[in-house]
Write a protein that holds these residues in place. Structure first.
Motif, short mmCIF file in Angstrom:
data_model
loop_
_atom_site.label_atom_id
_atom_site.label_comp_id
_atom_site.label_asym_id
_atom_site.label_seq_id
_atom_site.Cartn_x
_atom_site.Cartn_y
_atom_site.Cartn_z
N GLU A 30 1.44 -1.55 -0.23
CA GLU A 30 0.22 0.41 -0.08
C GLU A 30 0.54 0.92 -0.02
O GLU A 30 0.88 2.45 -0.86
CB GLU A 30 -0.87 0.21 1.21
N GLU A 31 2.09 1.39 0.68
CA GLU A 31 2.87 2.34 0.82
C GLU A 31 3.70 2.86 -0.87
O GLU A 31 3.94 4.10 -0.77
CB GLU A 31 3.67 2.09 2.13
N ARG A 32 3.81 1.38 -0.86
CA ARG A 32 4.78 1.38 -2.35
C ARG A 32 3.65 2.10 -3.44
O ARG A 32 4.05 2.72 -4.03
CB ARG A 32 4.81 0.31 -2.78
N ASN A 33 2.52 2.19 -3.80
CA ASN A 33 1.50 2.48 -4.35
C ASN A 33 1.19 4.05 -3.86
O ASN A 33 1.14 4.85 -5.27
CB ASN A 33 -0.11 1.49 -4.31
N ASP A 34 0.94 4.30 -3.12
CA ASP A 34 0.80 5.57 -1.71
C ASP A 34 2.64 6.63 -3.32
O ASP A 34 2.26 7.73 -3.48
CB ASP A 34 1.31 6.21 -1.01
N VAL A 35 3.71 5.98 -2.95
CA VAL A 35 4.43 6.24 -3.37
C VAL A 35 4.45 6.36 -5.25
O VAL A 35 5.22 7.36 -5.63
CB VAL A 35 6.57 5.57 -2.98
N THR A 37 1.98 7.51 -6.72
CA THR A 37 1.42 7.88 -6.96
C THR A 37 1.66 9.57 -6.76
O THR A 37 1.42 10.01 -7.73
CB THR A 37 -0.27 7.85 -6.56
N THR A 38 1.88 9.51 -5.91
CA THR A 38 3.02 10.93 -5.76
C THR A 38 4.11 11.47 -6.84
O THR A 38 4.17 12.03 -6.72
CB THR A 38 3.43 11.00 -3.99
N SER A 41 2.27 11.77 -9.85
CA SER A 41 1.54 13.05 -10.40
C SER A 41 2.19 14.05 -10.87
O SER A 41 3.81 14.59 -11.02
CB SER A 41 1.08 13.26 -8.76
#
Length: 117
Positions: A30-35, A37-38, A41
């Motif tokens: 989940e944290e990897r996906n957030d990174v 995405t960020t 962007s």
């Protein structure tokens, strides 16, 4: 080739890249996906991405001794800072905080122009 420039490039890019890669491997999915995405962007690419790319060109320029790399780095750095100032001004609720960040970015821009003669 300039050996000092190669050492500087390895120290300023290699060590942080290795540290980020090591921390990325420790993250949950989940944290990897957030990174991901960020980092992909439009806001990140148009501000931090351009400033970072400008700094990379500044670090690589002494190795190859190509003068136009300094010009490209200055342009990328300038665009990244200007976009960052505009986006900060539009998004921040307190204009005082926006003014502080704008002053900080303008100081960084003036240091770039002063050192990039």
């Amino acid at each position: 080739m300039n050996i000092d420039a190669i050492v500087r490039l390895v120290l300023m890019l290699g060590i942080p890249a290795f540290m980020m890669w090591r921390e990325y491997k420790k993250m949950s999915e989940e944290e990897r996906n957030d990174v991901k995405t960020t980092f992909t962007s439009k806001r990140f690419i148009s501000t931090i991405g351009l400033v970072t790319l400008g700094c990379v060109f500044l670090l690589v320029e002494p190795i190859f001794e190509i003068a136009w790399m300094k010009v490209i780095s200055g342009v990328l750095f300038s665009i990244g800072i200007m976009v960052g100032i505009v986006l900060t001004w539009l998004d921040v609720s307190s204009k005082w905080k926006a003014m502080l960040k704008t002053i900080t970015l303008l100081i960084a821009f003036s240091i770039l122009l002063w050192t990039n003669k």
